[in-house]
Design a protein around this motif. Structure first.
Motif, PDB file in Angstrom:
ATOM      1  N   ILE A 222      90.154  53.978  -2.962  1.00  0.00           N
ATOM      2  CA  ILE A 222      88.787  54.369  -2.306  1.00  0.00           C
ATOM      3  C   ILE A 222      88.506  53.655  -1.004  1.00  0.00           C
ATOM      4  N   PRO A 223      88.134  54.567   0.222  1.00  0.00           N
ATOM      5  CA  PRO A 223      88.053  54.108   1.427  1.00  0.00           C
ATOM      6  C   PRO A 223      86.523  53.287   1.235  1.00  0.00           C
ATOM      7  N   LEU A 224      86.541  52.508   2.557  1.00  0.00           N
ATOM      8  CA  LEU A 224      85.235  51.561   2.372  1.00  0.00           C
ATOM      9  C   LEU A 224      83.901  52.136   2.531  1.00  0.00           C
ATOM     10  N   GLN A 225      83.812  53.376   3.154  1.00  0.00           N
ATOM     11  CA  GLN A 225      82.584  53.901   3.203  1.00  0.00           C
ATOM     12  C   GLN A 225      82.101  54.626   1.828  1.00  0.00           C
ATOM     13  N   THR A 226      83.151  55.078   1.131  1.00  0.00           N
ATOM     14  CA  THR A 226      82.903  55.596  -0.212  1.00  0.00           C
ATOM     15  C   THR A 226      82.661  54.514  -1.077  1.00  0.00           C
ATOM     16  N   ILE A 232      75.469  51.137  -2.680  1.00  0.00           N
ATOM     17  CA  ILE A 232      74.070  51.582  -2.345  1.00  0.00           C
ATOM     18  C   ILE A 232      73.491  52.104  -3.561  1.00  0.00           C
ATOM     19  N   ASN A 233      74.363  53.069  -4.181  1.00  0.00           N
ATOM     20  CA  ASN A 233      73.842  53.941  -5.404  1.00  0.00           C
ATOM     21  C   ASN A 233      73.735  52.909  -6.684  1.00  0.00           C
ATOM     22  N   ALA A 234      74.076  51.526  -6.613  1.00  0.00           N
ATOM     23  CA  ALA A 234      73.972  50.940  -7.710  1.00  0.00           C
ATOM     24  C   ALA A 234      72.557  50.388  -7.798  1.00  0.00           C
ATOM     25  N   GLY A 235      71.504  51.164  -8.401  1.00  0.00           N
ATOM     26  CA  GLY A 235      70.086  50.958  -8.421  1.00  0.00           C
ATOM     27  C   GLY A 235      69.518  49.780  -9.195  1.00  0.00           C
ATOM     28  N   SER A 254      72.009  34.608  -9.716  1.00  0.00           N
ATOM     29  CA  SER A 254      71.017  33.475  -9.339  1.00  0.00           C
ATOM     30  C   SER A 254      69.851  34.008  -8.268  1.00  0.00           C
ATOM     31  N   THR A 255      70.285  34.109  -7.017  1.00  0.00           N
ATOM     32  CA  THR A 255      69.595  34.497  -5.951  1.00  0.00           C
ATOM     33  C   THR A 255      69.856  35.709  -5.218  1.00  0.00           C
ATOM     34  N   VAL A 256      70.975  36.268  -5.406  1.00  0.00           N
ATOM     35  CA  VAL A 256      71.468  37.363  -4.816  1.00  0.00           C
ATOM     36  C   VAL A 256      70.808  38.600  -5.458  1.00  0.00           C
ATOM     37  N   THR A 257      70.364  39.634  -4.850  1.00  0.00           N
ATOM     38  CA  THR A 257      70.011  40.763  -5.353  1.00  0.00           C
ATOM     39  C   THR A 257      70.685  41.960  -4.736  1.00  0.00           C
ATOM     40  N   VAL A 258      70.528  43.037  -5.481  1.00  0.00           N
ATOM     41  CA  VAL A 258      71.178  44.472  -5.197  1.00  0.00           C
ATOM     42  C   VAL A 258      71.014  44.834  -3.580  1.00  0.00           C
ATOM     43  N   GLN A 262      73.640  45.336  -0.753  1.00  0.00           N
ATOM     44  CA  GLN A 262      73.534  46.585  -0.260  1.00  0.00           C
ATOM     45  C   GLN A 262      73.638  46.377   1.369  1.00  0.00           C
ATOM     46  N   MET A 263      72.689  45.588   1.806  1.00  0.00           N
ATOM     47  CA  MET A 263      72.683  45.488   3.182  1.00  0.00           C
ATOM     48  C   MET A 263      73.864  44.583   3.743  1.00  0.00           C
ATOM     49  N   ALA A 264      74.259  43.663   3.084  1.00  0.00           N
ATOM     50  CA  ALA A 264      75.552  42.869   3.485  1.00  0.00           C
ATOM     51  C   ALA A 264      76.782  43.826   3.709  1.00  0.00           C
ATOM     52  N   THR A 265      77.027  44.580   2.864  1.00  0.00           N
ATOM     53  CA  THR A 265      78.116  45.618   2.460  1.00  0.00           C
ATOM     54  C   THR A 265      77.911  46.507   3.574  1.00  0.00           C
ATOM     55  N   MET A 266      76.744  47.215   3.978  1.00  0.00           N
ATOM     56  CA  MET A 266      76.535  48.163   4.868  1.00  0.00           C
ATOM     57  C   MET A 266      77.058  47.709   6.318  1.00  0.00           C
TER      58      MET A 266
END
Length: 295
Positions: A222-226, A232-235, A254-258, A262-266
């Protein structure tokens, strides 16, 4: 030249409108960057706009501790490099042949090629074809798909047709074959168009997420964008945690949210191409000018 009062007002309005347009364009990216550096549990409270309210690197710590991120990076880089080389090689060969006036059935080939720009067999027949010939869920498919671009071929062809006939004639007098002329004469003087279209192909391959999402099932391919789209779709947190390692699951719990993840990965996925693009933007302009020339 001294500007009149009306010209100054008009220029001021233009500057204000351009500033607003730049802000509207840039702010979503900046806000995503800010959220990626903010504590996820604090982000859910709202109000994080221009600066992180509670700065943290935990979001990026999770991203870079995920081995799948680096595997996806590797696949994306290899696909971009090898795919661009193959695309430039085969597309330029096709274009070089189409630039010759005496080629047999040239008009038919051009019509058939241009036809594919507007019509195709559809996704399901294409999927069946890829599966039958054994390219489904393989890295080879990521390289072969889109290896010949008709749009790029037309730009190549336009450039090749503008080269002086004397270059090729003198090479053939010296005993060069058609391949010899192409590799020894045409390629060395075609640096601008190759740089332009290589950039086109590289950006397309780097950003392409849909094709691997349909034709690749192996997570190691799987490439990075996929992968970014999957995250991102992990709601929900449960959906996201099912694909993370033990360290990441403890952080998310603990403190990290979806949203924060998502923003960090983007940011990790988009920053490399964004940093490279400003230095290569001039080649996009050259590509438009090359493609605008007529026979």
């Amino acid at each position: 030249m001294k500007l009149s009062a009306g010209d100054k007002v008009l220029r001021g309005i233009i500057y204000v409108l351009l500033t607003l347009l730049a802000f509207v364009t840039f702010y979503p990216f900046w806000n995503s960057l800010v959220l990626s550096f903010n504590v996820g549990s604090d982000t859910t409270l709202g109000g994080v706009t221009f600066w992180p309210r509670k700065f943290t690197l935990e979001n990026y710590a999770i991203v870079f501790k995920e081995s799948q991120i680096f595997q996806a990076y590797f696949v994306t880089i290899m696909r971009t490099l090898l795919g661009t080389l193959l695309a430039m090689f085969f597309t330029s060969l096709f274009a070089y042949a189409m630039s010759k006036k005496d080629i047999l059935f040239k008009k038919f080939y051009m019509v058939a090629a241009v036809f594919t720009m507007f019509f195709n067999g559809g996704l399901i027949p294409y999927f069946i074809l890829v599966y039958v010939i054994g390219l489904y869920d393989t890295f080879t498919f990521l390289l072969v798909h889109g290896m010949v671009s008709v749009y790029n071929m037309i730009i190549f062809r336009t450039f090749f047709m503008g080269l002086p006939d004397g270059l090729e004639e003198s090479a053939k007098i010296d005993g060069c074959s058609n391949f010899g002329v192409f590799f020894r004469i045409v390629l060395p003087v075609s640096g601008p168009v190759f740089a332009t279209l290589s950039l086109f192909s590289a950006v397309f391959l780097w950003n392409d997420w849909f094709t691997p999402a349909v034709f690749i099932n192996n997570q190691n391919l799987i490439p990075l964008q996929t992968l970014l789209v999957q995250i991102i779709n992990a709601g929900t947190t449960a959906t996201l945690m099912s694909n993370l390692n033990t360290y990441a699951q403890s952080m998310v719990a603990s403190t990290v949210t979806v949203k924060a993840l998502q923003m960090a990965t983007m940011m990790v996925a988009t920053l490399p191409i964004l940093l490279i693009y400003p230095f290569l933007q001039k080649y996009f302009v050259k590509g438009v000018l090359i493609g605008s020339l007529k026979e």
